[in-house]
Design a protein around this motif. Structure first.
Motif, short mmCIF file in Angstrom:
data_model
loop_
_atom_site.label_atom_id
_atom_site.label_comp_id
_atom_site.label_asym_id
_atom_site.label_seq_id
_atom_site.Cartn_x
_atom_site.Cartn_y
_atom_site.Cartn_z
N LEU A 174 0.84 -1.43 0.02
CA LEU A 174 0.18 0.13 -0.40
C LEU A 174 0.69 1.08 -0.11
CD1 LEU A 174 -1.24 -2.42 2.04
CD2 LEU A 174 -3.31 -0.24 1.98
N GLY A 175 0.74 2.72 -0.36
CA GLY A 175 1.48 3.38 -0.43
C GLY A 175 1.95 4.18 -2.48
N ARG A 176 2.63 4.70 -2.80
CA ARG A 176 2.94 5.42 -3.41
C ARG A 176 4.07 4.39 -5.08
NH1 ARG A 176 2.81 9.59 -6.86
NH2 ARG A 176 4.18 10.77 -8.08
N GLN A 177 3.29 3.59 -5.91
CA GLN A 177 4.12 2.85 -6.21
C GLN A 177 4.08 2.83 -7.75
OE1 GLN A 177 2.88 -1.29 -4.83
NE2 GLN A 177 1.10 0.33 -3.36
N TYR A 178 4.75 2.21 -8.39
CA TYR A 178 5.19 2.12 -9.96
C TYR A 178 3.58 1.05 -10.52
CZ TYR A 178 9.98 3.71 -9.62
OH TYR A 178 10.76 4.79 -9.80
N THR A 179 3.19 1.62 -11.51
CA THR A 179 2.23 1.17 -12.51
C THR A 179 2.83 -0.55 -12.88
OG1 THR A 179 2.18 2.02 -14.51
CG2 THR A 179 0.77 3.00 -12.63
N PRO A 180 1.89 -1.05 -13.19
CA PRO A 180 2.11 -2.27 -14.25
C PRO A 180 3.34 -1.85 -15.85
CG PRO A 180 0.33 -3.07 -13.10
CD PRO A 180 1.06 -1.21 -13.09
N TYR A 181 2.36 -0.88 -16.63
CA TYR A 181 2.64 -0.31 -17.05
C TYR A 181 3.34 0.23 -17.12
CZ TYR A 181 1.75 3.01 -21.53
OH TYR A 181 2.85 3.27 -22.71
N HIS A 182 4.17 0.59 -16.91
CA HIS A 182 5.40 1.60 -16.82
C HIS A 182 6.67 -0.48 -15.93
CE1 HIS A 182 8.80 4.42 -16.08
NE2 HIS A 182 9.39 3.66 -14.62
N THR A 183 6.62 -0.33 -15.38
CA THR A 183 7.76 -1.27 -14.83
C THR A 183 8.11 -2.32 -16.48
OG1 THR A 183 5.89 -2.94 -13.93
CG2 THR A 183 6.98 -2.10 -12.85
N THR A 184 6.46 -2.92 -16.86
CA THR A 184 6.50 -3.59 -18.75
C THR A 184 7.56 -2.99 -19.70
OG1 THR A 184 4.92 -4.60 -18.01
CG2 THR A 184 5.30 -4.34 -20.37
N LEU A 185 6.77 -1.29 -19.30
CA LEU A 185 8.36 -0.56 -20.34
C LEU A 185 9.62 -1.19 -19.96
CD1 LEU A 185 6.69 2.86 -21.35
CD2 LEU A 185 6.84 1.42 -23.06
N VAL A 186 10.32 -1.00 -19.11
CA VAL A 186 11.43 -0.39 -18.04
C VAL A 186 11.84 -1.62 -18.57
CG1 VAL A 186 12.71 -0.52 -16.27
CG2 VAL A 186 10.86 1.40 -16.58
N ASN A 187 11.53 -3.17 -17.37
CA ASN A 187 12.07 -4.44 -17.52
C ASN A 187 12.36 -5.05 -19.05
OD1 ASN A 187 12.36 -3.56 -15.26
ND2 ASN A 187 10.80 -4.29 -14.79
N ILE A 188 11.11 -4.53 -20.17
CA ILE A 188 11.13 -5.68 -21.05
C ILE A 188 11.13 -5.40 -22.58
CG2 ILE A 188 9.85 -7.25 -22.30
CD1 ILE A 188 10.34 -8.41 -19.40
N VAL A 189 10.44 -4.01 -22.66
CA VAL A 189 10.64 -2.70 -23.97
C VAL A 189 11.51 -2.05 -24.11
CG1 VAL A 189 9.22 -1.54 -25.07
CG2 VAL A 189 7.84 -2.74 -23.32
N ASP A 190 11.80 -1.24 -23.58
CA ASP A 190 12.93 0.07 -24.14
C ASP A 190 14.31 -0.43 -23.51
OD1 ASP A 190 14.23 1.79 -24.53
OD2 ASP A 190 13.27 3.01 -23.44
#
Length: 357
Positions: free
Chosen positions: A109-125
């Protein structure tokens, strides 16, 4: 003063409760950044966090027994070029959450990264959303597409190569739907292959307040299919995104950076990325090409390409250089960004140094 007090409190906690496995970590990143092609003219400056946003963080965990553990993260963004906090009025603006982990997964619970962003960081880009070649140049990786407050998240364990995550961010208005955001991702990884599908849904409605009428808007939705494959001598990255609805794909720089026709954020677009990372001597070469297909009546498409080189001086310290260029169509306003800035023109470069601790 607030940041100093928070740091002192965290340091005190780390000393008094060493058994809780508290760690201090961070990134110090600064670069010479050049921006060209915007209506404001050419700009050369020293910037913090062109490759990775500079930060100071505290994280820890405690074994609660029975296969359960507690964990937390508090992470503040900093500006190395000026010594300021990177978002006025905040302390731990980057991440601030607490959670529990069991064999069935983890909840936070709290302020966190979105699954969309972590997918960009870790897989796409291949640039991990940093440097001049960042996917932020054309993909909608900004604002609440990156991280959300008031968030409840769940991350599953990986079973036979499959894992998933869910997140829900409360809008905290009298109408439970107004302002809320939710998303998720499911992925498969085995050997050299990683594949992931992410989804993000954003409600931008505002309830009536006093004499101010309610604001109703269409949902902003992002779907992202991502994959990469490591051949050993080269790692290939690919991403395909669908962005539909209000505020699904906000412009990084919405201030009419090129003059003339004011750019309009797409409410119906497709994003494409093909990239690579490969060893070169002691370092790594990164590269990508991207295309934005705007399917609205404005037809503001764009093409982008970027190239970069990372040169390690040690396990923690590296030098980097990156260059990118965007070709905008029909008054599109996409700008060459980096990890912390949206940019002001269609061409940009970074020459910098990054240290982790």
């Amino acid at each position: 003063m607030k940041l100093a007090a928070a740091i002192a409190l965290a340091l005190g906690a780390a000393t008094a409760h060493a058994q809780s496995n508290v760690a201090i970590y961070g990134i110090v990143d600064a670069a010479i950044v050049g921006e060209r092609g915007g209506s404001a003219g050419n700009l050369t400056k020293v910037t913090s966090g062109a490759g990775s946003a500079s930060r100071l963080g505290f994280r820890g965990s405690e074994d609660l027994g029975g296969g359960m553990s507690a964990f937390f993260t508090l992470e503040a963004g900093t500006k190395i070029d000026t010594g300021e906090i990177d978002a006025a009025g905040t302390i731990f603006n980057r991440q601030a959450f607490v959670g529990l982990k069991t064999d069935l997964g983890s909840v936070a619970l709290g302020r966190q990264y979105t699954p969309y962003h972590t997918t960009l960081v870790n897989i796409v880009d291949p640039f991990s959303t940093g440097y001049a070649g960042t996917s932020k140049n054309l993909f909608p990786d900004s604002g609440t597409n990156v991280r959300t407050s008031n968030t409840i998240s769940y991350a599953s364990p990986r079973v036979n190569g499959v894992d998933g995550e869910l997140s829900y961010s409360a809008g905290e208005q009298t109408n439970i739907r107004a302002g809320r955001q939710f998303g998720g991702a499911i992925g498969y990884a085995t050997g050299q292959l990683s594949v992931r599908l992410a989804y993000n849904s954003k409600n931008s409605d505002v309830v009536a307040s006093g004499g101010t009428p309610a604001v109703d808007r269409t949902l902003g939705r992002n779907t992202l299919l991502a994959a990469n494959y490591n051949f050993g001598w080269i790692k290939v990255h690919a991403g395909y995104g669908i962005d539909k609805g209000y505020n699904a794909a906000p412009l990084g720089n919405a201030n009419n950076p090129y003059g003339g026709v004011k750019p309009t954020a797409s409410t119906d677009g497709r994003d494409y990325l093909l990239g690579f990372s490969m060893p070169a001597g002691m370092g790594t070469v990164l590269g990508s090409v991207m295309h934005k297909d705007d399917r609205t009546s404005f037809n503001q498409d764009a093409n982008s390409w970027g190239i970069g080189y990372l040169h390690p001086l040690s396990k923690r310290t590296s030098l980097y250089a990156a260059y990118a260029h965007i070709s905008n169509k029909n008054g599109a306003g996409y700008t060459v960004a980096n990890n912390t800035e949206s940019g002001t023109g269609n061409t940009g470069y970074n020459l910098g140094m990054r240290h982790t601790f």
